[in-house]
Scaffold this active site. Structure first.
Site, PDB file in Angstrom:
ATOM      1  N   TYR A  95       0.841  -1.204   0.000  1.00  0.00           N
ATOM      2  CA  TYR A  95       0.000   0.000   0.000  1.00  0.00           C
ATOM      3  C   TYR A  95       0.874   1.251   0.000  1.00  0.00           C
ATOM      4  O   TYR A  95       0.741   2.116  -0.872  1.00  0.00           O
ATOM      5  CB  TYR A  95      -0.893  -0.033   1.238  1.00  0.00           C
ATOM      6  CG  TYR A  95      -1.909   1.079   1.352  1.00  0.00           C
ATOM      7  CD1 TYR A  95      -2.986   1.158   0.475  1.00  0.00           C
ATOM      8  CD2 TYR A  95      -1.806   2.037   2.360  1.00  0.00           C
ATOM      9  CE1 TYR A  95      -3.941   2.166   0.594  1.00  0.00           C
ATOM     10  CE2 TYR A  95      -2.753   3.046   2.493  1.00  0.00           C
ATOM     11  CZ  TYR A  95      -3.816   3.105   1.608  1.00  0.00           C
ATOM     12  OH  TYR A  95      -4.757   4.112   1.732  1.00  0.00           O
ATOM     13  N   VAL A 137      -9.911   1.737  13.205  1.00  0.00           N
ATOM     14  CA  VAL A 137     -10.143   1.908  14.635  1.00  0.00           C
ATOM     15  C   VAL A 137     -11.511   2.529  14.947  1.00  0.00           C
ATOM     16  O   VAL A 137     -12.191   2.095  15.883  1.00  0.00           O
ATOM     17  CB  VAL A 137      -8.972   2.697  15.280  1.00  0.00           C
ATOM     18  CG1 VAL A 137      -8.932   4.149  14.834  1.00  0.00           C
ATOM     19  CG2 VAL A 137      -9.019   2.600  16.780  1.00  0.00           C
ATOM     20  N   ASN A 162     -14.269  -0.074  14.240  1.00  0.00           N
ATOM     21  CA  ASN A 162     -14.126  -1.166  15.212  1.00  0.00           C
ATOM     22  C   ASN A 162     -14.683  -0.770  16.577  1.00  0.00           C
ATOM     23  O   ASN A 162     -15.506  -1.478  17.154  1.00  0.00           O
ATOM     24  CB  ASN A 162     -12.642  -1.502  15.398  1.00  0.00           C
ATOM     25  CG  ASN A 162     -12.221  -2.717  14.593  1.00  0.00           C
ATOM     26  OD1 ASN A 162     -12.915  -3.114  13.661  1.00  0.00           O
ATOM     27  ND2 ASN A 162     -11.089  -3.291  14.936  1.00  0.00           N
ATOM     28  N   PHE A 163     -14.209   0.359  17.094  1.00  0.00           N
ATOM     29  CA  PHE A 163     -14.605   0.757  18.454  1.00  0.00           C
ATOM     30  C   PHE A 163     -16.123   0.995  18.533  1.00  0.00           C
ATOM     31  O   PHE A 163     -16.770   0.599  19.496  1.00  0.00           O
ATOM     32  CB  PHE A 163     -13.860   2.028  18.882  1.00  0.00           C
ATOM     33  CG  PHE A 163     -12.414   1.802  19.267  1.00  0.00           C
ATOM     34  CD1 PHE A 163     -11.834   0.541  19.170  1.00  0.00           C
ATOM     35  CD2 PHE A 163     -11.627   2.858  19.742  1.00  0.00           C
ATOM     36  CE1 PHE A 163     -10.498   0.326  19.520  1.00  0.00           C
ATOM     37  CE2 PHE A 163     -10.296   2.657  20.111  1.00  0.00           C
ATOM     38  CZ  PHE A 163      -9.732   1.387  19.979  1.00  0.00           C
ATOM     39  N   ARG A 206      -3.499   9.457  16.567  1.00  0.00           N
ATOM     40  CA  ARG A 206      -3.994   9.694  15.208  1.00  0.00           C
ATOM     41  C   ARG A 206      -4.796  11.001  15.252  1.00  0.00           C
ATOM     42  O   ARG A 206      -5.237  11.447  16.317  1.00  0.00           O
ATOM     43  CB  ARG A 206      -4.919   8.566  14.731  1.00  0.00           C
ATOM     44  CG  ARG A 206      -4.261   7.212  14.522  1.00  0.00           C
ATOM     45  CD  ARG A 206      -3.282   7.220  13.368  1.00  0.00           C
ATOM     46  NE  ARG A 206      -2.759   5.891  13.084  1.00  0.00           N
ATOM     47  CZ  ARG A 206      -1.714   5.345  13.692  1.00  0.00           C
ATOM     48  NH1 ARG A 206      -1.066   5.994  14.641  1.00  0.00           N
ATOM     49  NH2 ARG A 206      -1.298   4.144  13.331  1.00  0.00           N
ATOM     50  N   ARG A 258       0.711  10.307  14.381  1.00  0.00           N
ATOM     51  CA  ARG A 258       0.403  10.844  13.052  1.00  0.00           C
ATOM     52  C   ARG A 258      -0.461  12.091  13.179  1.00  0.00           C
ATOM     53  O   ARG A 258      -1.486  12.079  13.850  1.00  0.00           O
ATOM     54  CB  ARG A 258      -0.297   9.794  12.208  1.00  0.00           C
ATOM     55  CG  ARG A 258      -0.354  10.229  10.760  1.00  0.00           C
ATOM     56  CD  ARG A 258      -1.111   9.276   9.901  1.00  0.00           C
ATOM     57  NE  ARG A 258      -0.457   8.006   9.674  1.00  0.00           N
ATOM     58  CZ  ARG A 258      -1.127   6.874   9.554  1.00  0.00           C
ATOM     59  NH1 ARG A 258      -2.427   6.869   9.679  1.00  0.00           N
ATOM     60  NH2 ARG A 258      -0.493   5.761   9.318  1.00  0.00           N
TER      61      ARG A 258
HETATM   62  P1  NAD Z   1     -12.739   1.971   0.424  1.00  0.00           P
HETATM   63  O1  NAD Z   1     -12.100   0.617   0.477  1.00  0.00           O
HETATM   64  O2  NAD Z   1     -14.043   2.150   1.084  1.00  0.00           O
HETATM   65  O3  NAD Z   1     -12.861   2.442  -1.084  1.00  0.00           O
HETATM   66  C1  NAD Z   1     -12.023   2.011  -2.127  1.00  0.00           C
HETATM   67  C2  NAD Z   1     -12.910   1.650  -3.308  1.00  0.00           C
HETATM   68  O4  NAD Z   1     -12.085   1.250  -4.409  1.00  0.00           O
HETATM   69  C3  NAD Z   1     -13.836   0.480  -3.008  1.00  0.00           C
HETATM   70  O5  NAD Z   1     -15.132   0.790  -3.440  1.00  0.00           O
HETATM   71  C4  NAD Z   1     -13.231  -0.675  -3.819  1.00  0.00           C
HETATM   72  O6  NAD Z   1     -14.191  -1.620  -4.195  1.00  0.00           O
HETATM   73  C5  NAD Z   1     -12.620   0.075  -4.978  1.00  0.00           C
HETATM   74  N1  NAD Z   1     -11.518  -0.630  -5.645  1.00  0.00           N
HETATM   75  C6  NAD Z   1     -10.462  -1.249  -5.061  1.00  0.00           C
HETATM   76  N2  NAD Z   1      -9.647  -1.743  -6.005  1.00  0.00           N
HETATM   77  C7  NAD Z   1     -10.196  -1.412  -7.211  1.00  0.00           C
HETATM   78  C8  NAD Z   1      -9.822  -1.632  -8.564  1.00  0.00           C
HETATM   79  N3  NAD Z   1      -8.716  -2.315  -8.883  1.00  0.00           N
HETATM   80  N4  NAD Z   1     -10.625  -1.161  -9.539  1.00  0.00           N
HETATM   81  C9  NAD Z   1     -11.766  -0.480  -9.239  1.00  0.00           C
HETATM   82  N5  NAD Z   1     -12.172  -0.245  -7.970  1.00  0.00           N
HETATM   83  C10 NAD Z   1     -11.387  -0.694  -6.980  1.00  0.00           C
HETATM   84  O7  NAD Z   1     -11.671   2.999   1.004  1.00  0.00           O
HETATM   85  P2  NAD Z   1     -11.810   4.551   1.298  1.00  0.00           P
HETATM   86  O8  NAD Z   1     -11.534   4.752   2.730  1.00  0.00           O
HETATM   87  O9  NAD Z   1     -13.040   5.103   0.695  1.00  0.00           O
HETATM   88  O10 NAD Z   1     -10.533   5.095   0.490  1.00  0.00           O
HETATM   89  C11 NAD Z   1     -10.653   5.642  -0.812  1.00  0.00           C
HETATM   90  C12 NAD Z   1      -9.293   6.148  -1.264  1.00  0.00           C
HETATM   91  O11 NAD Z   1      -8.845   7.161  -0.372  1.00  0.00           O
HETATM   92  C13 NAD Z   1      -8.216   5.076  -1.302  1.00  0.00           C
HETATM   93  O12 NAD Z   1      -7.440   5.249  -2.462  1.00  0.00           O
HETATM   94  C14 NAD Z   1      -7.400   5.336  -0.062  1.00  0.00           C
HETATM   95  O13 NAD Z   1      -6.052   4.982  -0.248  1.00  0.00           O
HETATM   96  C15 NAD Z   1      -7.558   6.839   0.106  1.00  0.00           C
HETATM   97  N6  NAD Z   1      -7.425   7.222   1.533  1.00  0.00           N
HETATM   98  C16 NAD Z   1      -8.400   6.945   2.444  1.00  0.00           C
HETATM   99  C17 NAD Z   1      -8.214   7.313   3.779  1.00  0.00           C
HETATM  100  C18 NAD Z   1      -9.247   7.065   4.855  1.00  0.00           C
HETATM  101  O14 NAD Z   1      -8.988   7.384   6.025  1.00  0.00           O
HETATM  102  N7  NAD Z   1     -10.412   6.551   4.543  1.00  0.00           N
HETATM  103  C19 NAD Z   1      -7.014   7.936   4.167  1.00  0.00           C
HETATM  104  C20 NAD Z   1      -6.057   8.163   3.207  1.00  0.00           C
HETATM  105  C21 NAD Z   1      -6.270   7.820   1.879  1.00  0.00           C
HETATM  106  N1  UDP Z   2      -6.326   0.186  16.486  1.00  0.00           N
HETATM  107  C1  UDP Z   2      -6.688  -0.254  17.733  1.00  0.00           C
HETATM  108  N2  UDP Z   2      -7.757  -1.085  17.827  1.00  0.00           N
HETATM  109  C2  UDP Z   2      -8.483  -1.478  16.766  1.00  0.00           C
HETATM  110  C3  UDP Z   2      -8.117  -1.016  15.490  1.00  0.00           C
HETATM  111  C4  UDP Z   2      -7.016  -0.180  15.381  1.00  0.00           C
HETATM  112  O1  UDP Z   2      -6.074   0.097  18.737  1.00  0.00           O
HETATM  113  O2  UDP Z   2      -9.466  -2.242  16.948  1.00  0.00           O
HETATM  114  C5  UDP Z   2      -5.196   1.123  16.376  1.00  0.00           C
HETATM  115  C6  UDP Z   2      -4.157   0.752  15.331  1.00  0.00           C
HETATM  116  O3  UDP Z   2      -3.194  -0.137  15.855  1.00  0.00           O
HETATM  117  C7  UDP Z   2      -3.571   2.108  14.990  1.00  0.00           C
HETATM  118  C8  UDP Z   2      -4.739   3.076  15.165  1.00  0.00           C
HETATM  119  O4  UDP Z   2      -5.693   2.380  15.968  1.00  0.00           O
HETATM  120  O5  UDP Z   2      -2.563   2.449  15.923  1.00  0.00           O
HETATM  121  C9  UDP Z   2      -5.382   3.480  13.862  1.00  0.00           C
HETATM  122  O6  UDP Z   2      -5.651   2.326  13.110  1.00  0.00           O
HETATM  123  P1  UDP Z   2      -6.394   2.353  11.719  1.00  0.00           P
HETATM  124  O7  UDP Z   2      -6.255   0.984  11.114  1.00  0.00           O
HETATM  125  O8  UDP Z   2      -7.752   2.900  11.870  1.00  0.00           O
HETATM  126  O9  UDP Z   2      -5.588   3.417  10.857  1.00  0.00           O
HETATM  127  P2  UDP Z   2      -4.044   3.569  10.481  1.00  0.00           P
HETATM  128  O10 UDP Z   2      -3.208   2.611  11.260  1.00  0.00           O
HETATM  129  O11 UDP Z   2      -3.989   3.324   9.015  1.00  0.00           O
HETATM  130  O12 UDP Z   2      -3.761   4.987  10.854  1.00  0.00           O
END
Ligand code: NAD
Ligand code: UDP
Ligand code: UDP
Length: 351
Positions: free
Chosen positions: A144, A186, A189-190, A210, A276
């Site tokens: 990733y 997180v 989950n929570f 975070r 972060r």
């Molecule tokens: P999500 O998993 O809900 O959405 C991703 C979508 O992409 C899903 O609908 C999935 O089915 C689709 N997908 C995956 N692989 C694909 C492919 N090969 N072709 C077409 N569709 C595909 O995740 P999200 O939280 O909505 O994240 C969306 C984007 O934002 C991602 O690129 C992620 O890296 C980025 N992002 C999200 C967060 C966050 O906190 N949610 C933080 C940073 C970056």
């Molecule tokens: N985390 C946790 N309990 C959970 C899920 C996640 O303590 O049930 C922690 C995880 O280890 C991380 C933080 O929460 O330190 C954020 O996790 P998340 O997967 O949401 O996001 P990311 O690690 O990508 O910032």
């Protein structure tokens, strides 16, 4: 009115983005392979004649005519992106090449949803955009982190080499309704654990921090970024700079749900960043944007969403139970789809 492609549009962020773009009067083409997203996330948009949903995997070429592209397609939570790590890298890298090729051919502006993971486990805090990161290239998160870093490289090379108009957003932890309930993140989950009365699983001691941004704030920033002048490419951090420990988050969720779940401590996952927080000075200046939603308010809306989903599913399961034969006296079980820490399964391709 513009024709806008949203890849990953049936996911958590994508579905909110499609909704907001339609509300602004645009034509929206939502492309998704439904690996982690679902039709359910965009079901309320289907009746809109300006909305189109296409099942497609962006690792394959896509020929459509559009004015703007938001590239969000990629599984975003560790259990989902680690399920098939090679496909995760392909989605980031081959996917980026295809959507950039599409932008080059059509002259469309293109925005990349990059994550704060490009900074890895940072030794500079908070992280400004000029920080190059501290990323393990061979760990379980690398598919990733490095996939997304390579996608950024491709965006900047298509800009330098082909003059493609690019925008790179670096998104920090975002939460809100339609997060996948069992993707292990997180906040979801929570909340689900608290609503079900299950133990709240804190990884490590819960001292890692975070900064959580509510989805509506994030989408506003993405749309503002797309509207910036062509000279502005980013990368630009988008997120909420207010930092909380994971332990603080658990306490807030318990207080807001009124749950009496216990806190339990589990091992910290590999390469889990300790701290972060985004430095959003650039976003304040260029986008004139600031997150507006306080954590408690955003959590309340998210809790409401999961409460509704839980209730709907429990009713459906009770109805199925009632239809399946003689009345049972057993307690209804928690719906499996809503139980966090479920085994890492891809979601149904037929979602
Ligand atoms: P999500 O998993 O809900 O959405 C991703 C979508 O992409 C899903 O609908 C999935 O089915 C689709 N997908 C995956 N692989 C694909 C492919 N090969 N072709 C077409 N569709 C595909 O995740 P999200 O939280 O909505 O994240 C969306 C984007 O934002 C991602 O690129 C992620 O890296 C980025 N992002 C999200 C967060 C966050 O906190 N949610 C933080 C940073 C970056
Ligand atoms: N985390 C946790 N309990 C959970 C899920 C996640 O303590 O049930 C922690 C995880 O280890 C991380 C933080 O929460 O330190 C954020 O996790 P998340 O997967 O949401 O996001 P990311 O690690 O990508 O910032
Ligand atoms: N591509 C696409 N849709 C388009 C234009 C291109 O999916 O409308 C894909 C195409 O398959 C190609 C990739 O984007 O593999 C990169 O295109 P580019 O023009 O940069 O490279 P080339 O075609 O020369 O390999």
């Amino acid at each position: 009115m513009k024709r806008i492609l949203v890849t990953g549009g049936a996911g958590f962020l994508g579905s909110h983005l499609c909704e907001r773009l339609l509300a602004r009067g645009h034509d929206v083409l939502c492309v998704d392979n439904f690996f982690t997203g679902s039709k359910q996330n965009v079901a309320h948009l289907i009746a809109d004649p300006r909305f189109e949903l296409m099942r497609h995997d962006i690792t394959f070429p896509l020929y459509v005519e559009v004015d703007e592209i938001y590239n969000l397609a990629c599984p975003a939570s560790p259990i989902h992106y680690q399920y098939d790590p090679v496909q995760t890298t392909k989605t980031s890298v081959h996917g980026a090449i295809n959507v950039l090729g599409l932008a080059k051919r059509t002259g469309a502006k293109i925005l990349q949803a990059s994550p704060s993971e490009v900074y890895g486990d940072p030794d500079l805090h908070p992280q400004p955009e000029h920080y190059w990161g501290r990323v393990n290239p061979v760990g379980v998160r690398s598919c990733y982190d490095e996939g997304k870093r390579c996608a950024e490289t491709l965006f900047f090379d298509y800009w330098r080499q082909h003059g493609v108009r690019i925008k790179v957003a670096r998104i920090f932890n975002t939460y809100g309704p339609r997060m996948h309930p069992s993707d292990g993140r997180v906040v979801s989950n929570f909340i689900v654990q608290a609503l079900l009365g299950d133990d709240i699983t804190i990884y490590g001691e819960g001292t890692q921090t975070r900064s959580f941004c509510y989805v509506d704030d994030l989408i506003e920033a993405m749309i503002r970024l797309m509207a910036t002048k062509d000279e502005f490419t980013g990368p630009i951090n988008i997120g909420n700079p207010v930092e909380f420990t994971i332990h603080d988050l658990a306490s807030q969720v318990l207080a807001l749900t009124g749950s009496d779940s216990r806190l339990v401590f589990k091992p910290l996952p590999m390469d889990d960043p300790r701290q972060r927080q985004p430095d959003i000075a650039l976003a304040r200046q260029v986008l004139r944007w600031e997150p507006e939603t306080q954590l408690a308010e955003g959590l309340e809306r998210t809790i409401e969403h999961f409460r509704d989903r839980l209730l709907t599913q429990q009713i459906a399961e009770l109805a199925a139970l009632a239809r399946s034969g003689p009345r049972q006296t057993a307690q209804p079980q928690a719906p499996t789809e809503l139980v966090p820490d479920a085994p890492a399964q891809p979601l149904a391709q037929t979602a």
